[in-house]
Design an enzyme around this catalytic site. Structure first.
Site, mmCIF file in Angstrom:
data_model
loop_
_atom_site.group_PDB
_atom_site.id
_atom_site.type_symbol
_atom_site.label_atom_id
_atom_site.label_comp_id
_atom_site.label_asym_id
_atom_site.label_seq_id
_atom_site.Cartn_x
_atom_site.Cartn_y
_atom_site.Cartn_z
ATOM 1 N N ILE A 340 66.164 -45.371 -31.984
ATOM 2 C CA ILE A 340 65.543 -44.865 -30.964
ATOM 3 C C ILE A 340 66.054 -42.886 -30.980
ATOM 4 C CG2 ILE A 340 64.494 -44.256 -28.800
ATOM 5 C CD1 ILE A 340 64.536 -47.506 -28.427
ATOM 6 N N TRP A 343 65.339 -41.581 -33.948
ATOM 7 C CA TRP A 343 63.302 -41.480 -33.802
ATOM 8 C C TRP A 343 63.455 -40.237 -33.143
ATOM 9 C CZ3 TRP A 343 59.235 -41.289 -30.689
ATOM 10 C CH2 TRP A 343 57.956 -41.767 -31.338
ATOM 11 N N HIS A 344 63.902 -39.662 -32.667
ATOM 12 C CA HIS A 344 62.976 -38.483 -31.342
ATOM 13 C C HIS A 344 63.759 -37.032 -32.399
ATOM 14 C CE1 HIS A 344 62.490 -41.579 -28.224
ATOM 15 N NE2 HIS A 344 61.445 -40.870 -28.282
ATOM 16 N N GLY A 345 65.061 -36.754 -32.973
ATOM 17 C CA GLY A 345 64.870 -35.705 -33.643
ATOM 18 C C GLY A 345 66.415 -36.454 -34.638
#
Lengths: 508, 370
Positions: A340, A343-345
């Site tokens: 997770i 996934w954001h960066g």
């Protein structure tokens, strides 16, 4: 194109709505085609160069999903096709989102002689990639019933969710596009959708955006911040992110509802959560759901299978042993949350953000598993104090995590933590006006119902909100009081869209 | 299930109509307020512009008028002149805005005998968002003026005008429309920062102060940190066709009117990066010389870029009061003894030669203010 732009509100949305319902008179296909065309224009408005990538992704995924569906009799081939399709999706995502950062990281940390040019990140690539991977997996498992091409393209491209979610599931979306009533204009749905959109617009433009200046400056130079200033910046960021993202989700839900489509709920007052498990059930809910469905559950299932095959117990009582807990709960949780984060960066700070939340969740699960649910005081001051302290502790834990999420690098995040721990003194430069404004925002977050609760029985989103809804005094109704409220909020939002920074050139 | 028509059509239509009415009333009120009460909520720059524009509108310019950018704005103190002078330099000003100001000036019955123009090279290289955020937002320029600029840009095939995004974040025709109708959104942040109306007093004071100082707003007495030595940048001078065009149109207009026009290059701090880029400044001077060669009444006052000590600047660009005092006295001396006419041959070089003169002046003024 952004929802909070004049061109979207004044031009795109009226045309998209009018064209959709007008073309629906000639048949659903025309309306669907119109909506797809409008969505593609919406997508390519900022940079048309990304449109071919989106189209290629849709065509490839649809073709692969059909192949996967038709090879059900040959499971090995079907699995290979699915793996290939998922691999292509993840490769594209890796190239656009992570490749440059990874090469840079390897070159800087390990002195590898590697070079890569920065690649412009296509808008919404994570969202449309994940949405389609979910569809592919479900086709293989035989749970995707509606496989029509137009409905599929609509499901992927429908503009209210295309750029920033919510992350949709085909099972809840494609039947809606197949429904006749979706193509008939509904004054009620338009009115309700517009009201939700305005509330979201207000959250984004008036409540979130003005916090941006101080937050940006604070995270750019955390080494200058004392204890109070560092915490202040971090708290402001948590408020900015919440109002921004939940406002955007509200706008998406409202827009979809104008087209008679219901989106799933994406935020449900997450800062009212009493623990981190509850927080993730209320924050970016569609991402949590997606990762549970396609990452956590398969991983947990694989661990259970492995334990079963190797003679280890898999019952609830086995989860209460250290090894059982670590393998069946902690491992999939840490892996899921690590992913997770990524996934954001691409930066290390995102990985640590995910792992920190993985740790929070594991700790939370451990408390439940080994201590059991503590006896809840039914009511009274003791229960209220406990509730408030739980909410406060959860919020502080979230704010600490968000420092990693917002910082431009791990070093900057560590510098911010240094300030937050008091190592740079306690002087404060926070003004009374700022404190007053943040208190107003706090009242809105902790003292008021959320947008979905306000809309009550109209239920413009899929999913349930708290049962206490009926008791709240702010329930929406189509009356003069609400019309004036919405009218004023809309006016202020339209004005706030004109920019949030004052021209400082003269202020010597 | 999805189509929720159980609320009834009439209440919904009434609800939507009420929203529209409410938006119309609140937006209308905001529009009326922002268009007429700028002095109550706008930033202090508005008062400076307003004061200068008032002098221009009233043709109250005296014998010497200075037009230009923020460097001119910070550099010239009219009170140091022997004749009545006016400083009409505008922060963020470029040849585009100044063309329209000079045009207004030429409509006056009584005109200044001498006009000083002053733009830094950067003013030729960019269309500033401040064209909209200042000139149009403050109501000094309107639809007709910016439409003319848009047409000129199209004729010159210069894309620099169309792509500028001022504070409101939009470009092109919508930007021009939003600003020229003074859509209230362009004032939102000033409304917030001023808590709607708390700037009336400070703006009034600033207005009066600028009027009293005949356009000089004072950039304060801060000094640039001399320890900061900027590296010389190596960019080439690249004037925009549009800015060049407006500069030439301004000079031609003044030439036709027979007004003697002098181009002043205000000093740069000696440790600033831009001033040390020789090629850049040479190209800038070449552009000015080229214009000078075409017009009889246009004169370039210097043939080099003056470099002054950091202590005379508030930053790398703008003179502080001390610096402005020295420059204004030197400029006045040039005007009075006629060396300004001789320009590059004899004397009005404005070079930094007079340390003792400045030191004594600063001391005198400090004593006077004590």
């Amino acid at each position: 194109m952004l929802f909070n732009s004049y061109v979207f509100i004044a031009l795109f949305l009226p045309l998209a709505l009018a064209g959709f319902f007008a073309s629906a008179k000639f048949g659903r296909r025309y309306a669907g085609a119109w909506l797809v065309a409008a969505s593609l224009i919406f997508y390519s408005w900022w940079n048309p160069a990304f449109l071919p990538l989106l189209l290629a992704s849709i065509l490839m995924n649809y073709a692969m999903s059909e192949l996967v569906a038709r090879t059900g009799a040959r499971p090995a081939l079907q699995s290979a096709l699915l793996a290939a399709a998922v691999g292509i999706n993840l490769s594209a995502l890796f190239y656009f989102k992570y490749y440059f950062e990874v090469v840079l990281f390897l070159a800087n940390r390990f002195g590898l002689d590697a070079h890569a040019d920065p690649v412009l990140l296509p808008l919404g690539i994570s969202f449309f990639t994940f949405t389609q991977i979910g569809y592919l997996i479900d086709v293989k498992q035989g749970v995707a019933k509606d496989r029509g091409f137009l409905n599929y393209v609509l499901f992927v491209t429908f503009f209210p969710h295309l750029i920033a979610g919510p992350i949709l599931h085909h099972r809840e979306m494609m039947p809606q596009f197949a429904e006749k009533s979706t193509y008939r204009f509904s004054l009620a749905n338009f009115t309700i959708g517009m009201t939700v959109f305005v509330l979201g617009l207000f959250k984004k433009t008036v409540l979130a955006d003005p916090l941006g200046g101080a937050v940006t400056a604070g995270f750019a130079f955390p080494e200058t911040l004392s204890f109070f200033d560092a915490w202040w910046v971090a708290i402001k960021y948590s408020l900015q992110l919440y109002f921004d993202f939940s406002g955007y989700s509200d706008m998406a839900i409202g827009l979809a509802f104008m087209f008679n489509v219901r989106f799933p709920l994406n935020f449900n007052s997450p800062f009212k959560s009493q623990n981190i498990i509850e927080y993730w059930q209320r924050w970016h809910m569609t991402l949590t759901r997606y990762l549970n469905l396609y990452l956590y559950n398969p991983m947990a299932l694989a661990v259970v299978r492995w334990r079963s095959e190797h003679g280890y117990g898999t019952k609830r009582s086995d989860q209460k042993t250290a090894a059982g807990f670590l393998s069946m709960t902690a491992l999939p949780t840490m892996l899921t949350m690590g992913l997770i984060g990524l996934w954001h960066g691409a930066g290390l700070q995102f990985l640590f953000f995910g792992l920190l939340h993985g740790f929070y969740l594991t700790f939370n699960h451990a408390m439940r598993t080994f201590r059991g649910n503590a006896k809840q005081a039914a009511s009274g001051p003791a229960a209220a104090i406990k509730r408030v302290s739980n909410v406060a502790a959860t919020y502080i834990a979230v704010v600490v995590g968000l420092v990693l999420f917002r910082s431009p690098s791990l070093d900057k995040a560590l510098s911010m933590f240094e300030g937050m721990s008091g190592l740079r003194g306690f002087a404060s430069s926070v003004s009374p006006t700022e404190i007053a404004w943040v208190l107003v925002l706090a009242v809105l977050i902790w003292g008021c119902p959320n947008v979905q609760q306000i809309m009550g029985k109209c239920a413009p989103a899929l999913g349930k909100v708290e049962a206490t809804v009926a008791r709240i005094p702010l329930l929406w109704q189509a009356n003069l009081r609400w019309a004036c409220t919405v009218g004023i909020l809309l006016t202020v939002s339209l004005m706030a869209m004109g920019g949030t920074s004052e021209f400082m050139y003269f202020q010597f | 299930m999805l189509v929720q028509d159980d609320i009834g059509k009439k209440p919904l239509l009434l609800y939507l109509a009420a929203i529209l009415a409410c938006v119309a009333v609140t937006l209308g009120a905001a529009w009326a307020y922002t268009a007429t009460q700028g002095n109550r909520f706008l930033e202090s720059g508005y008062s400076v512009w307003n004061a200068k524009h008032a002098m221009l509108r009233n043709c109250d310019l005296g014998e010497v008028a200075v037009f230009g950018d923020s460097r001119a704005d910070s550099a010239v103190i009219p009170a140091r002149f022997s004749r009545v002078a006016t400083n009409l330099g505008f922060a963020g000003g470029t040849p585009i805005e100044n063309y329209f100001f000079v045009k207004s000036l030429l409509a006056c019955e009584t005109r200044p005998r001498m006009l000083v123009l002053s733009f830094n090279p950067g003013a030729f290289e960019i269309v500033q968002p401040w064209l909209w955020d200042n000139a149009v937002r403050y109501g000094v320029l309107g639809w007709n003026e910016i439409s003319q600029v848009r047409r000129e840009a199209a004729l010159l095939n210069d894309p620099s005008y169309a792509v500028v995004k001022p504070n409101i974040g939009i470009d092109g025709l919508f930007r021009d429309l939003a600003y020229s109708i003074r859509f209230p959104a362009i004032y939102f942040n000033s409304l917030v920062e001023s808590r709607l109306a708390l700037r009336a007093e400070s703006n009034h004071e600033k207005f009066e102060q600028v009027i009293r100082a005949r356009g000089y707003p004072s950039y304060g007495n801060g000094t640039r940190d001399a320890a900061v030595v900027e590296a010389a940048d190596d960019t080439g001078f690249a004037p925009l066709p549009l800015q060049k065009r407006y500069f030439e149109m301004t000079v031609a207009m003044l030439d036709r009117a027979g007004i003697e026009t002098y181009f002043l290059i205000t000093p740069y701090s000696e440790n600033g990066g831009h001033a040390q880029n020789r090629r850049y400044m040479d190209d800038y001077l070449a552009l000015l010389r080229g214009v000078g060669a075409q017009y009889r009444h246009f004169h370039l006052m210097q043939d080099h870029v003056p470099l002054w000590p950091d202590a005379m600047f508030v930053d790398g660009q703008h003179l502080n009061e001390h610096g402005a005092d020295v420059l204004s006295r030197q400029l006045n001396r040039c005007i009075e003894d006629g060396t300004v006419q001789a320009a590059t041959r004899a004397g009005c070089e404005l070079t930094w030669v007079d340390q003792a003169f400045v030191a004594s002046n600063v001391k005198d003024r400090t004593r006077a203010t004590q």
